[in-house]
Design an enzyme around this catalytic site. Structure first.
Site, short mmCIF file in Angstrom:
data_model
loop_
_atom_site.label_atom_id
_atom_site.label_comp_id
_atom_site.label_asym_id
_atom_site.label_seq_id
_atom_site.Cartn_x
_atom_site.Cartn_y
_atom_site.Cartn_z
CE1 TYR A 1 37.44 36.03 40.84
CE2 TYR A 1 35.91 36.35 39.01
CZ TYR A 1 36.27 36.58 40.33
OH TYR A 1 35.47 37.36 41.11
CE LYS B 1 35.73 35.20 43.99
NZ LYS B 1 35.98 35.64 45.34
CB SER C 1 31.63 36.65 41.65
OG SER C 1 31.43 37.13 40.36
#
Ligand code: UDP
Length: 383
Positions: free
Chosen positions: A149, A153, A124
């Protein structure tokens, strides 16, 4: 190639499956339906004519994951099985780190054991943190992530990079997504998050259907043309096509990093207005405080994807907002089949009158929404 798509019934995974099948690949899917539904498998079949080989479990179950590697001669893995709700990750860091990191470790372990040497990982743009300059190239330094989150990643990127270093035969591809929205043009698959959405487009859609009363726009005092946040929205089908090219073209060993974005930013207000204009629905909104952790502007430099993969995003903002809405309308018809059956009759009886009165052209997929609003006397929501 025979490709394992981990998280293959999710929003992005399902579109990847469709594009892989249409490019002639065989697909094996693992998903635990934690943020998707079994009907997606039927929808993939309807679109492609192919039933994917499917396993229902969470990859944390190492034994079951190993069985998939034993039972299938896999050539490559696309790993997009992860928890992804930013707000929830702040409340549940242990669950997020456990799920996202452990599944990646288990996947890497099995790949090593069964000599599957190619992985494409769903990363991302969040790994860039608050960018000093835009557009973002892959060489921009990684930034500080602001929630578990995003941190997971960045950590997964690191894990896979280290695994590749120790296993030089491997090809590890880190695809950094910008903001995927839209849906397959069939309207059969799309984003259908459980609970109150965190991301902009699903929230807009729930406001447009009346499920949620009002969109909160997080800040209108950013240093952007209209003061609202600017992001690089990319059609999910373009994104999925990028995966097919990545798996085919990044076969040589090494770590390959590639942005998938359009290179163009749109503000929150531009998205809201495009959605209203293209779909002829009103989206109520109010300006709220900035959301903690948000940045003003983020968009990609997609040059590398063009040069190395021959990939460019082809779909327009209009396609994105239209296809998102189309999916939602079709889904409603799917769940309320009986109501849909009467839609044609309603259209014949009332359609012409409504079209003339409000000077609009009602398209089939919009009809249900229009009809209900007009019936409840709420013509004001029509634009
Ligand atoms: N946004 C908003 N209201 C919402 C959700 C998002 O104003 O209910 C804004 C958010 O501040 C950002 C943009 O929409 O500027 C995209 O946010 P999203 O969560 O979809 O993706 P992000 O870029 O944060 O990963």
């Amino acid at each position: 190639m025979n490709i394992l798509v981990a998280g293959g019934t999710g929003y992005i995974g399902s579109h990847i499956c469709v594009e892989l099948i249409e490019a002639g690949h065989d697909v094996v899917v693992i998903d635990d339906f934690s943020n998707s539904r079994p009907e997606v498998l039927d929808s993939i079949e309807k679109i492609t004519g192919t039933r994917v080989k499917f396993y229902e479990f969470n990859i944390l179950d190492e034994e079951k994951t190993e069985n998939v590697f034993k039972e299938n001669q896999l050539d490559a893995v696309i790993h997009c099985a992860a928890f992804k709700a930013v707000g929830e990750s702040v409340a549940k860091p242990i669950e997020y780190y456990e799920n996202n990191l452990m599944t990646t470790l288990i996947m890497a372990k099995m790949m090593k054991k069964y000599q599957v040497n190619s992985i494409v990982f769903s990363s991302s743009a969040t790994v860039y943190g608050d960018p000093k300059v835009v557009p973002l190239t892959e060489d921009c330094p990684l930034g500080e992530t602001t929630n578990p989150y995003g941190t997971s990643k960045a950590m997964m990127e690191r894990v896979l990079t280290d695994v590749q270093f120790a296993n030089p035969n491997m090809s590890v591809t880190l695809l950094r997504y910008f903001n995927p929205i839209g849906a397959h043009e069939s309207g059969l698959i799309g984003e259908n998050p459980k609970g109150i959405p965190n991301n902009l487009m699903p929230y807009i859609m729930k406001v447009a259907t009346g499920e949620l009363p009002c969109l909160g726009i997080f800040g209108d005092d950013y240093d952007t043309p209209d003061g609202t946040g600017v992001r690089d929205y990319i059609h999910v089908v373009d994104l999925a096509k990028g995966h097919v090219l990545a798996i085919e073209k990044y076969q040589e060993p090494g770590v390959h990093i590639c942005n998938l974005g359009t290179g163009r930013g749109y503000s929150v207000l531009e998205i809201v207005h495009a959605f209203e204009k293209v779909n002829h629905v009103k989206v109520n909104y109010e300006i709220k405080e900035r959301r903690p952790g948000d940045i003003a502007t983020c968009y990609a430099d997609p040059t590398r994807a063009k040069e190395q993969l021959g990939w460019v995003a082809e779909k327009t903002l209009e396609d994105m907002v239209r296809d998102s809405w189309n999916f939602l309308q079709k889904k409603k018809c799917f769940y309320y089949g009986a109501r849909q059956a009467s839609t044609d009759l309603q259209r014949r009886m009332f359609g012409q009158e409504i079209e003339q009165k409000y000077k609009i052209k009602i398209q089939d997929f919009q009809y249900d929404t229009f009809f209900n609003r007009i019936r409840s006397g709420d013509g004001s929501k029509l634009v």
